[in-house]
Design a protein around this motif. Structure first.
Motif, PDB file in Angstrom:
ATOM      1  N   VAL A 104      -9.090  -8.626 -25.738  1.00 14.76           N
ATOM      2  CA  VAL A 104      -7.704  -8.890 -25.855  1.00 14.76           C
ATOM      3  C   VAL A 104      -7.233  -8.879 -27.124  1.00 14.76           C
ATOM      4  O   VAL A 104      -6.258  -8.501 -27.681  1.00 14.76           O
ATOM      5  N   ILE A 105      -8.254  -9.560 -27.955  1.00 12.01           N
ATOM      6  CA  ILE A 105      -7.762  -9.543 -29.638  1.00 12.01           C
ATOM      7  C   ILE A 105      -7.529  -8.192 -30.098  1.00 12.01           C
ATOM      8  O   ILE A 105      -6.750  -7.803 -30.878  1.00 12.01           O
ATOM      9  N   GLU A 106      -8.613  -7.258 -29.906  1.00 17.11           N
ATOM     10  CA  GLU A 106      -8.639  -5.908 -30.361  1.00 17.11           C
ATOM     11  C   GLU A 106      -7.558  -5.105 -29.838  1.00 17.11           C
ATOM     12  O   GLU A 106      -6.665  -4.184 -30.410  1.00 17.11           O
ATOM     13  N   SER A 107      -7.023  -5.514 -28.434  1.00 17.25           N
ATOM     14  CA  SER A 107      -5.703  -4.809 -27.821  1.00 17.25           C
ATOM     15  C   SER A 107      -4.510  -5.232 -28.739  1.00 17.25           C
ATOM     16  O   SER A 107      -3.706  -4.503 -28.979  1.00 17.25           O
ATOM     17  N   MET A 108      -4.470  -6.630 -29.247  1.00 13.99           N
ATOM     18  CA  MET A 108      -3.288  -6.913 -29.929  1.00 13.99           C
ATOM     19  C   MET A 108      -3.391  -6.394 -31.270  1.00 13.99           C
ATOM     20  O   MET A 108      -2.327  -5.729 -31.656  1.00 13.99           O
ATOM     21  N   VAL A 109      -4.499  -6.206 -32.047  1.00 19.90           N
ATOM     22  CA  VAL A 109      -4.712  -5.439 -33.183  1.00 19.90           C
ATOM     23  C   VAL A 109      -4.285  -4.047 -33.109  1.00 19.90           C
ATOM     24  O   VAL A 109      -3.473  -3.593 -34.095  1.00 19.90           O
ATOM     25  N   ALA A 110      -4.525  -3.404 -31.932  1.00 14.61           N
ATOM     26  CA  ALA A 110      -4.415  -1.969 -31.916  1.00 14.61           C
ATOM     27  C   ALA A 110      -2.902  -1.827 -31.349  1.00 14.61           C
ATOM     28  O   ALA A 110      -2.449  -0.551 -30.922  1.00 14.61           O
ATOM     29  N   ARG A 111      -2.148  -2.828 -31.052  1.00 13.77           N
ATOM     30  CA  ARG A 111      -0.858  -2.561 -30.575  1.00 13.77           C
ATOM     31  C   ARG A 111      -0.912  -2.082 -29.044  1.00 13.77           C
ATOM     32  O   ARG A 111       0.373  -1.309 -28.756  1.00 13.77           O
ATOM     33  N   THR A 112      -1.500  -2.515 -28.309  1.00 20.32           N
ATOM     34  CA  THR A 112      -1.796  -2.069 -27.055  1.00 20.32           C
ATOM     35  C   THR A 112      -1.412  -3.522 -26.369  1.00 20.32           C
ATOM     36  O   THR A 112      -2.094  -4.511 -26.404  1.00 20.32           O
ATOM     37  N   LEU A 113      -0.406  -3.282 -25.345  1.00 20.26           N
ATOM     38  CA  LEU A 113      -0.015  -4.830 -24.810  1.00 20.26           C
ATOM     39  C   LEU A 113      -1.011  -5.114 -23.699  1.00 20.26           C
ATOM     40  O   LEU A 113      -1.397  -4.395 -22.826  1.00 20.26           O
ATOM     41  N   PRO A 114      -1.519  -6.406 -24.047  1.00 17.98           N
ATOM     42  CA  PRO A 114      -2.494  -6.898 -22.991  1.00 17.98           C
ATOM     43  C   PRO A 114      -1.760  -7.480 -21.879  1.00 17.98           C
ATOM     44  O   PRO A 114      -0.738  -8.215 -21.863  1.00 17.98           O
ATOM     45  N   ILE A 115      -2.246  -7.043 -20.620  1.00 21.40           N
ATOM     46  CA  ILE A 115      -1.518  -7.883 -19.394  1.00 21.40           C
ATOM     47  C   ILE A 115      -2.880  -8.609 -18.892  1.00 21.40           C
ATOM     48  O   ILE A 115      -3.736  -8.114 -18.178  1.00 21.40           O
ATOM     49  N   ALA A 116      -2.695  -9.806 -19.086  1.00 19.07           N
ATOM     50  CA  ALA A 116      -3.981 -10.561 -18.933  1.00 19.07           C
ATOM     51  C   ALA A 116      -3.619 -11.817 -17.981  1.00 19.07           C
ATOM     52  O   ALA A 116      -2.546 -12.381 -17.880  1.00 19.07           O
ATOM     53  N   SER A 117      -4.649 -12.201 -17.359  1.00 17.97           N
ATOM     54  CA  SER A 117      -4.530 -13.302 -16.525  1.00 17.97           C
ATOM     55  C   SER A 117      -4.444 -14.807 -17.693  1.00 17.97           C
ATOM     56  O   SER A 117      -5.058 -14.439 -18.762  1.00 17.97           O
ATOM     57  N   LYS A 118      -3.909 -15.622 -17.161  1.00 23.79           N
ATOM     58  CA  LYS A 118      -3.645 -16.983 -18.152  1.00 23.79           C
ATOM     59  C   LYS A 118      -5.003 -17.750 -18.086  1.00 23.79           C
ATOM     60  O   LYS A 118      -4.754 -18.895 -17.355  1.00 23.79           O
ATOM     61  N   VAL A 119      -6.081 -17.250 -18.692  1.00 20.89           N
ATOM     62  CA  VAL A 119      -7.272 -17.826 -18.619  1.00 20.89           C
ATOM     63  C   VAL A 119      -7.827 -18.203 -19.969  1.00 20.89           C
ATOM     64  O   VAL A 119      -7.642 -17.551 -21.023  1.00 20.89           O
ATOM     65  N   GLY A 120      -8.763 -19.390 -20.123  1.00 20.20           N
ATOM     66  CA  GLY A 120      -9.352 -19.735 -21.187  1.00 20.20           C
ATOM     67  C   GLY A 120      -8.649 -19.604 -22.786  1.00 20.20           C
ATOM     68  O   GLY A 120      -7.479 -20.226 -22.749  1.00 20.20           O
ATOM     69  N   GLY A 121      -8.877 -18.914 -23.659  1.00 20.00           N
ATOM     70  CA  GLY A 121      -8.294 -18.664 -24.840  1.00 20.00           C
ATOM     71  C   GLY A 121      -7.185 -17.509 -24.887  1.00 20.00           C
ATOM     72  O   GLY A 121      -6.719 -17.316 -26.038  1.00 20.00           O
ATOM     73  N   VAL A 122      -6.993 -16.912 -23.809  1.00 17.88           N
ATOM     74  CA  VAL A 122      -6.023 -15.857 -23.802  1.00 17.88           C
ATOM     75  C   VAL A 122      -4.698 -16.184 -24.264  1.00 17.88           C
ATOM     76  O   VAL A 122      -4.178 -15.529 -25.039  1.00 17.88           O
ATOM     77  N   PRO A 123      -4.044 -17.362 -23.756  1.00 18.65           N
ATOM     78  CA  PRO A 123      -2.797 -17.959 -23.912  1.00 18.65           C
ATOM     79  C   PRO A 123      -2.945 -18.148 -25.641  1.00 18.65           C
ATOM     80  O   PRO A 123      -1.816 -18.113 -26.285  1.00 18.65           O
ATOM     81  N   GLU A 124      -3.878 -18.439 -26.151  1.00 25.11           N
ATOM     82  CA  GLU A 124      -3.950 -18.831 -27.678  1.00 25.11           C
ATOM     83  C   GLU A 124      -3.880 -17.615 -28.449  1.00 25.11           C
ATOM     84  O   GLU A 124      -3.406 -17.541 -29.504  1.00 25.11           O
ATOM     85  N   ILE A 125      -4.330 -16.441 -27.881  1.00 26.98           N
ATOM     86  CA  ILE A 125      -4.306 -15.108 -28.584  1.00 26.98           C
ATOM     87  C   ILE A 125      -3.130 -14.705 -28.619  1.00 26.98           C
ATOM     88  O   ILE A 125      -2.558 -14.068 -29.838  1.00 26.98           O
ATOM     89  N   VAL A 126      -2.220 -14.747 -27.612  1.00 27.57           N
ATOM     90  CA  VAL A 126      -0.933 -14.030 -27.415  1.00 27.57           C
ATOM     91  C   VAL A 126       0.112 -14.937 -27.631  1.00 27.57           C
ATOM     92  O   VAL A 126       1.355 -14.555 -27.915  1.00 27.57           O
ATOM     93  N   GLU A 127      -0.124 -16.335 -28.089  1.00 34.47           N
ATOM     94  CA  GLU A 127       0.877 -17.119 -28.468  1.00 34.47           C
ATOM     95  C   GLU A 127       1.941 -16.894 -29.523  1.00 34.47           C
ATOM     96  O   GLU A 127       1.569 -16.271 -30.370  1.00 34.47           O
ATOM     97  N   GLY A 128       3.193 -16.912 -29.244  1.00 31.90           N
ATOM     98  CA  GLY A 128       4.242 -16.520 -29.928  1.00 31.90           C
ATOM     99  C   GLY A 128       4.588 -14.824 -29.982  1.00 31.90           C
ATOM    100  O   GLY A 128       5.400 -14.500 -30.715  1.00 31.90           O
TER     101      GLY A 128
END
Length: 344
Positions: free
Chosen positions: A312-336
């Motif tokens: 998910v982190i690499e997806s954000m850095v590569a400007r690819t939209l992550p369509i992800a379940s709200k689990v673990g640290g995912v909300p912290e990665i995409v926050e804001g």
């Protein structure tokens, strides 16, 4: 000022393994660049991506093997003259994987920091789910994920030894969690560790500059293989839902797929008209990153509490939209970010 001498115990090391090994590699690279640390990595693999200035030593004692055997070998290694000599030469021992039996040996003369990239202290199989709590039972997990009766029987006998992990970790000086959610789950199950735990996010991956060329139909990446707990069945449902709506899209499937799954995918091609499915299998990490060039989105429908998934982190850095379940640290990665709206 004298350099702090750090001894790293890592059964696997990048490019072997996955996100935890990549994180360890990036962390050590950052520490080395400060000029304040003298680092030695003791590892169970021979072919590693080396960082200039860091010393790498191979030892068969840390060779990856089933956990009970690995822990026996680690304990044996710690009793050897060679290892005791290494301990005397270093100030801190850093454990980024599961070489936990070393902790009481290290504590006789030094300090130890444990970096948690999973939930090994909580479950024998090192994963945790709030969505399906059956998966927190290692027997049920083996049944659903690997469809293996023998593995289910084995973990049924072995899961009790995971109590040793708590005993070992209670002796550590510091425990690093990679997300707030991971710490919350750990402390909920082992409250005695609360004062030892700090949350430090993994460093961002080194993603090369990617020139986006997104076209129609939209391209979606899925990089977790045919794993039940990573949400492969949800991906299949998404494909059929789009096909039913006659919506054109392209799915690129990356990772490990069984022969049975490949047979299903081959049959799928004759059943669908509007959705294109391409199977890539396992890929080098650098090749996987190149696929982000044409990708609209990354599918990450895991039902596990993923501590801080690099996918998910690499997806954000590569400007690819992550369509992800709200689990673990995912909300912290995409926050804001806009990606928050696409969590489910």
């Amino acid at each position: 000022m004298d350099e702090t001498k750090v001894l790293v115990l890592a059964e696997l090391y990048w490019p072997q393994g996955g996100g935890a090994e990549l994180a360890t590699h990036l962390i050590l690279k950052k520490l080395q660049k400060t000029g304040k640390f003298q680092i030695t990595v003791l590892t169970g693999v021979k072919n590693v991506e080396k960082v200039d200035g860091i010393k790498y030593i191979y030892t068969p004692h840390l060779k990856p093997r089933p956990k009970p055997l690995l822990w026996l070998f680690v304990d044996y290694m710690c009793r050897t003259k060679y290892f005791r000599k290494l301990l005397k030469e270093h100030d801190v021992v850093y454990i980024p994987r599961i070489a936990y039996p070393a902790i009481p040996h290290v504590k006789k003369s030094g300090k130890v920091v444990v970096h948690l990239h999973n939930y090994q202290p909580v479950t024998y199989h090192s994963v945790y789910s709030s969505i399906d709590e059956n998966l927190n039972n290692p027997i049920k997990f083996e049944e659903l994920e690997h469809q293996s009766i023998m593995r289910s029987i084995a973990v049924g006998f072995l899961r009790g030894i995971n109590n040793l992990v708590k005993y070992w970790l209670l002796q550590a000086d510091k425990i690093v969690c990679v997300s707030r959610k991971q710490k919350e789950i750990l402390v909920k199950h082992i409250p005695e560790l609360a004062k030892k735990v700090e949350v430090i996010s993994n460093p961002p991956p080194e993603v090369p500059s990617i020139e986006k060329i997104v076209q129609n139909p939209p391209v979606f990446l899925y990089a977790s293989g045919d794993s039940y707990v990573k949400g492969f069945t949800m991906v299949l449902r998404a494909i059929f839902a789009l096909e039913k709506r006659r919506t054109r899209a392209k799915f690129i499937l990356i990772g490990k797929y069984s022969d049975k799954t490949l047979a299903i995918l081959n049959k799928l091609h004759s059943m669908i008209k509007y959705v294109e499915v391409k199977y890539k299998g396992r890929m080098e990490h650098t090749e996987l990153l190149k696929l982000h060039r044409e990708a609209w989105g990354l599918l990450f429908p895991s039902i596990l509490e993923e501590p801080l998934p690099y996918t998910v982190i690499e997806s954000m850095v590569a400007r690819t939209l992550p369509i992800a379940s709200k689990v673990g640290g995912v909300p912290e990665i995409v926050e804001g970010t806009k990606a928050e709206e696409y969590m489910f």
